[in-house]
Scaffold this motif. Structure first.
Motif, PDB file in Angstrom:
ATOM      1  N   PHE A   4      18.801  32.787   1.066  1.00 23.13           N
ATOM      2  CA  PHE A   4      17.848  31.909   1.747  1.00 23.13           C
ATOM      3  C   PHE A   4      17.660  32.312   3.208  1.00 23.13           C
ATOM      4  N   VAL A   5      18.733  32.522   3.945  1.00 28.36           N
ATOM      5  CA  VAL A   5      18.638  32.781   5.385  1.00 28.36           C
ATOM      6  C   VAL A   5      18.077  34.159   5.691  1.00 28.36           C
ATOM      7  N   GLU A   6      17.988  35.008   4.680  1.00 29.62           N
ATOM      8  CA  GLU A   6      17.459  36.352   4.902  1.00 29.62           C
ATOM      9  C   GLU A   6      16.045  36.317   5.485  1.00 29.62           C
ATOM     10  N   VAL A   7      15.265  35.322   5.109  1.00 29.53           N
ATOM     11  CA  VAL A   7      13.874  35.217   5.545  1.00 29.53           C
ATOM     12  C   VAL A   7      13.758  35.149   7.063  1.00 29.53           C
ATOM     13  N   PHE A   8      14.668  34.461   7.700  1.00 29.92           N
ATOM     14  CA  PHE A   8      14.548  34.223   9.139  1.00 29.92           C
ATOM     15  C   PHE A   8      14.798  35.481   9.964  1.00 29.92           C
ATOM     16  N   GLY A   9      15.313  36.526   9.338  1.00 29.00           N
ATOM     17  CA  GLY A   9      15.520  37.779  10.033  1.00 29.00           C
ATOM     18  C   GLY A   9      14.395  38.777   9.843  1.00 29.00           C
ATOM     19  N   TRP A  10      13.373  38.401   9.081  1.00 27.82           N
ATOM     20  CA  TRP A  10      12.259  39.303   8.852  1.00 27.82           C
ATOM     21  C   TRP A  10      11.452  39.512  10.132  1.00 27.82           C
ATOM     22  N   GLU A  11      10.917  40.692  10.260  1.00 29.82           N
ATOM     23  CA  GLU A  11      10.072  41.001  11.416  1.00 29.82           C
ATOM     24  C   GLU A  11       8.787  40.167  11.350  1.00 29.82           C
ATOM     25  N   GLY A  12       8.463  39.533  12.466  1.00 33.18           N
ATOM     26  CA  GLY A  12       7.259  38.722  12.525  1.00 33.18           C
ATOM     27  C   GLY A  12       7.434  37.301  12.045  1.00 33.18           C
ATOM     28  N   ALA A  13       8.628  36.936  11.553  1.00 37.79           N
ATOM     29  CA  ALA A  13       8.849  35.576  11.077  1.00 37.79           C
ATOM     30  C   ALA A  13       8.957  34.614  12.250  1.00 37.79           C
ATOM     31  N   PRO A  14       8.384  33.416  12.144  1.00 36.49           N
ATOM     32  CA  PRO A  14       8.531  32.415  13.202  1.00 36.49           C
ATOM     33  C   PRO A  14       9.988  31.979  13.335  1.00 36.49           C
ATOM     34  N   GLN A  15      10.259  31.209  14.366  1.00 33.20           N
ATOM     35  CA  GLN A  15      11.585  30.623  14.512  1.00 33.20           C
ATOM     36  C   GLN A  15      11.890  29.723  13.322  1.00 33.20           C
ATOM     37  N   GLY A  16      13.167  29.572  13.027  1.00 37.35           N
ATOM     38  CA  GLY A  16      13.567  28.790  11.865  1.00 37.35           C
ATOM     39  C   GLY A  16      13.116  27.349  11.901  1.00 37.35           C
ATOM     40  N   ASP A  17      12.890  26.802  13.115  1.00 39.72           N
ATOM     41  CA  ASP A  17      12.461  25.407  13.225  1.00 39.72           C
ATOM     42  C   ASP A  17      10.953  25.269  13.359  1.00 39.72           C
ATOM     43  N   ALA A  18      10.209  26.352  13.140  1.00 42.95           N
ATOM     44  CA  ALA A  18       8.748  26.312  13.235  1.00 42.95           C
ATOM     45  C   ALA A  18       8.165  25.525  12.064  1.00 42.95           C
ATOM     46  N   PHE A  29       5.915  26.238  10.082  1.00 50.94           N
ATOM     47  CA  PHE A  29       5.677  27.104   8.931  1.00 50.94           C
ATOM     48  C   PHE A  29       6.823  27.036   7.926  1.00 50.94           C
ATOM     49  N   PHE A  30       8.048  26.845   8.412  1.00 58.10           N
ATOM     50  CA  PHE A  30       9.221  26.842   7.529  1.00 58.10           C
ATOM     51  C   PHE A  30       9.630  25.439   7.073  1.00 58.10           C
ATOM     52  N   TYR A  31       8.893  24.411   7.443  1.00 58.91           N
ATOM     53  CA  TYR A  31       9.244  23.063   6.987  1.00 58.91           C
ATOM     54  C   TYR A  31       9.336  22.987   5.458  1.00 58.91           C
ATOM     55  N   PRO A  32       8.344  23.513   4.719  1.00 60.04           N
ATOM     56  CA  PRO A  32       8.452  23.445   3.251  1.00 60.04           C
ATOM     57  C   PRO A  32       9.641  24.244   2.723  1.00 60.04           C
ATOM     58  N   PHE A  33       9.940  25.352   3.379  1.00 59.85           N
ATOM     59  CA  PHE A  33      11.063  26.194   2.955  1.00 59.85           C
ATOM     60  C   PHE A  33      12.381  25.455   3.131  1.00 59.85           C
ATOM     61  N   TRP A  34      12.524  24.742   4.227  1.00 59.86           N
ATOM     62  CA  TRP A  34      13.738  23.962   4.458  1.00 59.86           C
ATOM     63  C   TRP A  34      13.847  22.797   3.471  1.00 59.86           C
ATOM     64  N   ASN A  35      12.719  22.195   3.122  1.00 61.13           N
ATOM     65  CA  ASN A  35      12.753  21.121   2.132  1.00 61.13           C
ATOM     66  C   ASN A  35      13.163  21.652   0.768  1.00 61.13           C
ATOM     67  N   TYR A  36      12.731  22.859   0.466  1.00 62.85           N
ATOM     68  CA  TYR A  36      13.179  23.503  -0.777  1.00 62.85           C
ATOM     69  C   TYR A  36      14.687  23.727  -0.729  1.00 62.85           C
ATOM     70  N   PHE A  37      15.180  24.180   0.404  1.00 66.48           N
ATOM     71  CA  PHE A  37      16.629  24.382   0.551  1.00 66.48           C
ATOM     72  C   PHE A  37      17.386  23.073   0.355  1.00 66.48           C
ATOM     73  N   ILE A  38      16.883  22.012   0.963  1.00 68.13           N
ATOM     74  CA  ILE A  38      17.538  20.702   0.823  1.00 68.13           C
ATOM     75  C   ILE A  38      17.602  20.300  -0.649  1.00 68.13           C
ATOM     76  N   GLY A  39      16.499  20.502  -1.372  1.00 69.41           N
ATOM     77  CA  GLY A  39      16.471  20.147  -2.785  1.00 69.41           C
ATOM     78  C   GLY A  39      17.491  20.920  -3.595  1.00 69.41           C
ATOM     79  N   VAL A  40      17.554  22.230  -3.375  1.00 71.20           N
ATOM     80  CA  VAL A  40      18.497  23.056  -4.133  1.00 71.20           C
ATOM     81  C   VAL A  40      19.935  22.745  -3.739  1.00 71.20           C
ATOM     82  N   PHE A  41      20.200  22.621  -2.441  1.00 67.82           N
ATOM     83  CA  PHE A  41      21.558  22.356  -1.966  1.00 67.82           C
ATOM     84  C   PHE A  41      22.076  21.036  -2.539  1.00 67.82           C
TER      85      PHE A  41
END
Length: 384
Positions: A68-82, A84-96
């Protein structure tokens, strides 16, 4: 509790535990349903018939987090709290929550008959919430209009598509626009509520066919949540075939087919109760169907994660892409209200349902729980 405060309690046969605790074709390895919290935690390191069920969903938490955290190290990716990543974090919450609730339910369910029921009510609730977390990720990253941005004056007098050579703006099936843009997320939430109501009911009625019902019930949220993926598979890619986004997005179908394959295999294990059905007593501790069910469901989640990451990368690789809500957009961008707010409202509803069924379970099994507590000194003398 420990015998003489030193040795762990002996494990029991299916004939020594209440009928409510018995599992089909599992003959040994049972814990008596009156353990303390400490006993339950220590049982994770003992060979009981729940040990494998615990570890097959607890260890995957760390595997999932790694990818999951691999995405935040990609070139051009926004900050983790941007946003854009709100849906991604909600997906993480659901799986966790799904993985943790499942593993804890199997570890702690021997505290009492009532706690056992509550544990699995929570388990069903987190599965339902996970389906909505997936839907939010699909909506913002695989939605037919994801990445299509309009620019122009705020009064709407002039609108022009940006990067029109990278993405396609119109729906291949115009009739789907109303569903995707208006009813998709509400439908996912409504189906999630139906799922937890149905699954909780199988613990108090319909018990003869409970495994079939639970499996089929969760087919419905899969069908609803996956509609953006089905749309993507049935239509041309929204990205130009010469773009890097097209290359990144091209693996989506492969990951989705694998995701579906593991879901089908997990359903087969859950319904058939193979291999323990073929050799009762031989797979009581290791290798029974529920452990394979856990492994397959996690593999399906892992392929789903890779699919979502492929679409996230495709969006990020669009060089002229301006992600909503920074601009006027065909697809409203992720906000706190449309992601975390949706999940909070859903979780509040799910918790209310769990409380209701837990109260009913206490009324049903409370007296039996107290009776078992009195009989416990006799039961714990029996050996494995």
């Amino acid at each position: 509790m420990l015998l003489n405060d030193r040795q762990p309690l002996p494990l029991l046969r299916d004939t020594d535990v209440p009928p409510r605790v018995k599992e089909n074709f599992i003959l040994t390895g049972y814990r008596f349903p009156n353990y303390s919290l400490r006993d339950c935690l220590l049982s994770a390191f003992r060979p009981t018939n729940e040990t494998g069920n615990f570890w097959t969903h607890f260890l995957p938490v760390f595997v999932f987090f790694y990818y999951f955290v691999e995405v935040f190290g990609w070139e051009g990716a926004p900050q983790g709290d941007a946003p854009f990543f709100y849906p991604f974090w909600n997906y993480f919450i659901g799986v966790f929550c799904l993985l943790m609730a499942s593993s804890m339910a199997h570890l702690l369910n021997s505290m009492s008959l009532v706690v056992r029921e509550v544990c699995f009510f929570v388990d069903y609730g987190t599965i339902s919430a996970y389906t909505v977390g997936s839907s939010l990720a699909y909506y913002y990253y695989i939605h037919p209009q994801a990445g299509i941005v309009e620019t122009g004056s705020h009064n709407g007098s002039h609108m022009a598509l940006k990067h029109e050579q990278v993405v396609t703006s119109s729906y291949a099936f115009p009739g789907f626009s109303v569903f995707f843009e208006t009813f998709y997320i509400p439908s996912a939430c409504m189906v999630a509520i139906i799922c937890i109501l149905s699954c909780c009911n199988t613990r108090q009625r319909w018990r003869k066919h409970r495994y079939v019902i639970r499996t089929l019930v969760f087919l419905l949220p899969f069908l609803v949540s996956s509609t953006p993926v089905f749309y993507r598979l049935l239509t041309r890619s929204p990205y130009s075939s010469t773009s890097s986004s097209f290359t990144a997005s091209n693996s989506t179908s492969t990951f989705f087919y694998r995701h579906c394959f593991w879901l089908v295999v997990s359903a087969v294990f859950n319904i058939s109760k193979i291999p323990e059905r073929l050799a009762p007593g031989r797979f009581d501790i290791w290798g029974h169907s529920h452990q394979w069910f856990h492994c397959c469901t996690f593999l399906s989640i892992l392929d789903e994660l890779h699919m979502i990451k492929a679409e996230v990368r495709a969006i990020l690789l669009s060089p002229t892409l301006l992600l909503p809500p920074a601009t006027l957009s065909r697809l409203p961008g992720p906000t706190v209200a449309s992601t975390y707010g949706v999940m909070l409202l859903l979780q509040t509803t799910i918790i209310s349902i769990i409380v209701w069924f837990s109260w009913k379970a206490n009324c049903i099994y409370g007296p039996e729980r107290d009776q078992l507590a009195e009989q416990y000194p006799k039961k714990h003398l029996k050996c494995h």
